[in-house]
Each structure stands twice: as structure tokens, then as C-alpha cells.
Scaffold this motif. Structure first.
Motif, mmCIF file in Angstrom:
data_model
loop_
_atom_site.group_PDB
_atom_site.id
_atom_site.type_symbol
_atom_site.label_atom_id
_atom_site.label_comp_id
_atom_site.label_asym_id
_atom_site.label_seq_id
_atom_site.Cartn_x
_atom_site.Cartn_y
_atom_site.Cartn_z
ATOM 1 N N HIS A 194 -3.335 2.397 0.877
ATOM 2 C CA HIS A 194 -2.933 2.615 2.325
ATOM 3 C C HIS A 194 -4.225 3.519 2.774
ATOM 4 O O HIS A 194 -4.983 3.912 1.915
ATOM 5 C CB HIS A 194 -1.661 2.966 2.538
ATOM 6 N N GLY A 254 6.842 -2.120 7.131
ATOM 7 C CA GLY A 254 7.483 -1.071 6.299
ATOM 8 C C GLY A 254 8.930 -1.034 6.289
ATOM 9 O O GLY A 254 9.516 -0.532 5.208
ATOM 10 N N PHE A 310 2.598 -2.625 1.474
ATOM 11 C CA PHE A 310 1.994 -1.789 2.679
ATOM 12 C C PHE A 310 1.462 -2.499 3.871
ATOM 13 O O PHE A 310 1.493 -2.073 5.021
ATOM 14 C CB PHE A 310 0.944 -0.964 2.259
#
Length: 246
Positions: free
Chosen positions: A51, A81, A77
Motif C-alpha cells: 500500500h 477496506g 488492500f
């Protein structure tokens, strides 16, 4: 050396300092130091970022130590979320990584709230391609932790109000937190893109420290191989103590 917060056979998490890019980018061609290369050299092995954090943001940054783990985490990711707060949805849906940030913002926001404001893809995001103007849902939960009043005139006011807020994004849009806080008229202090330059300079001069006041404080996720919960924490750096007591 980069501070390591967590490491096992598959993952490593560092506490990224503010001002360090995650990896090389054409948007900041003058930079020569990057978290990816520094960590690779520090560990003596390849690493894969799963990320990203903006250059000015400090805190928890996770890397995979092999391509297979990078693929698993990349898919996790890439979702929205599912990082809902307590009581805000079915617990079975809360499967993605949950991120918690701290930010110092202009003004005194209310006690808590939800910013549900769609965001357009930024044209500078090279991965957006022809879909650069696509508008995507974006949601951020926030709550106010402390309020400050600085002896700095701002506009028609003799003093400047600032607040420490906790942010929990449900989605992961580019610059989401910075854009969302600007949207509710509480931009992050030190944000050169979405804040107020004169105020940023005044606060930096008074504190004796210039940075984007945004910190990735906590990352919670299921381990991609064992399924065990991971809770990785990065306390705010000592510069945060420059703010006066609330």
C-alpha cells in the motif's frame, strides 16, 4: 536505518518518516531516497510495498517479503477496506485492512462524524489512465481527540484554532483524507495542496517544525497466510509534542 515495527517470514512493517517517498515516481523526480530501496538495502533482500503513504505522511507502512504474499496483500488492500467502526455493520463484512490515522486540522470540528463524499480520480495518478475523471465513493469516519488554540492571528480572529482528530477511512482513494478534510473546511495543517499556505507557514514558524501533520498510527489486518489478526502500531513522533496541551 528505518524503524521496524513488525517482521516475520512474509511481512515487514516500518515506521515511515515524514518526507520520505515510498518508491521512485516521476511526480517527484528530484528525490533520491525511497523507503523501498532503503528497506531493501537494510534487510539485504527484495521487498514489495503493498500500500502507499503520501510523502509527507508518517507511520505504519507494510511490505511483503515475497511476490506471493505481495499478491495476496495487494488484493486485500485493493478493496474498499470494510474498516467500519464498532456497531456500524455486520462483523463478517469487516475483512479488509483497517487503518487509523491522526491529523492536526484547522478549526474545531464537532465531536465525531462521517464524511461520505465521492472523489474523482486524480489526473496525476498514472494508473488511472483514461478513467482519470471517474468519480468513486469515498467514506471517512473521524472523531475529535483534542482542541488547541494558538496565539496566532488568523483572518479576523486573534487566535488560531486547531484540533487533533482520529481518522478511519473505509475506502482508499488517492489523497482521500486530505481531500475529505478540506471538504468539511478543516484542512490538515501543513498540507501544501489542500490547505492554506499562509496558515501553514505561520504554524510552522511558531512550532519550529514544518511537516504535513498526518500520521498512520495503526494498521489492523488478517495475516495473509495464517489468518491471525495483526495489530501494528506506530506512536506519533516526538515532534507531535510541540503542540501545546489541550
Amino acid at each position: 536505518m528505518l524503524p521496524i515495527l513488525y517482521q516475520d517470514a512474509h511481512l515487514v512493517a516500518i515506521d515511515k518518516p515524514a518526507g520520505l517517498l515510498v518508491h521512485r515516481t516521476g511526480l517527484d523526480a528530484g528525490e533520491t531516497r525511497f523507503a523501498l530501496q532503503l528497506l531493501r538495502d537494510q534487510l539485504g533482500r527484495p521487498v514489495w510495498p503493498v500500500h502507499r503513504l503520501d510523502k509527507g505522511t508518517s507511520g505504519v507502512l507494510l511490505f511483503a517479503l515475497d511476490a506471493g504474499t505481495a499478491g495476496l496483500l495487494g488484493r486485500a488492500f485493493a478493496g474498499d477496506g470494510a474498516s467500519q467502526g464498532p456497531g456500524e455493520g455486520d462483523s463478517a463484512a469487516q475483512t479488509g485492512p483497517a487503518k487509523t490515522y491522526l491529523a492536526m486540522v484547522r478549526g474545531w470540528p464537532a465531536e465525531a462524524g462521517l464524511i461520505d463524499h465521492p472523489l474523482a480520480r486524480l489526473a496525476e495518478d498514472a494508473r488511472a489512465g483514461p478513467r482519470a475523471t471517474l468519480v468513486q465513493p469515498a467514506r471517512t469516519h473521524w472523531r475529535t481527540l483534542a482542541r488547541h488554540e494558538l496565539p496566532l492571528p488568523y483572518g479576523a480572529f486573534p487566535r488560531t484554532r486547531c484540533a487533533l482528530v482520529e481518522l478511519r477511512p473505509e475506502t482508499g482513494r488517492r489523497h482521500q483524507l486530505r481531500r475529505h478534510l478540506k471538504h468539511i473546511a478543516h484542512p490538515i495543517i501543513g498540507d501544501a495542496s489542500y490547505g492554506k499556505g499562509a496558515l501553514n507557514r505561520a504554524v510552522a514558524g511558531w512550532l519550529g517544525w514544518q511537516r504535513l501533520w498526518l500520521h498512520a498510527a495503526r494498521l489492523e489486518l488478517a495475516h495473509p497466510h495464517t489468518g491471525q489478526p495483526l495489530h501494528i502500531v506506530a506512536p506519533p513522533g516526538p515532534e507531535w509534542r510541540r503542540w501545546p496541551p489541550a
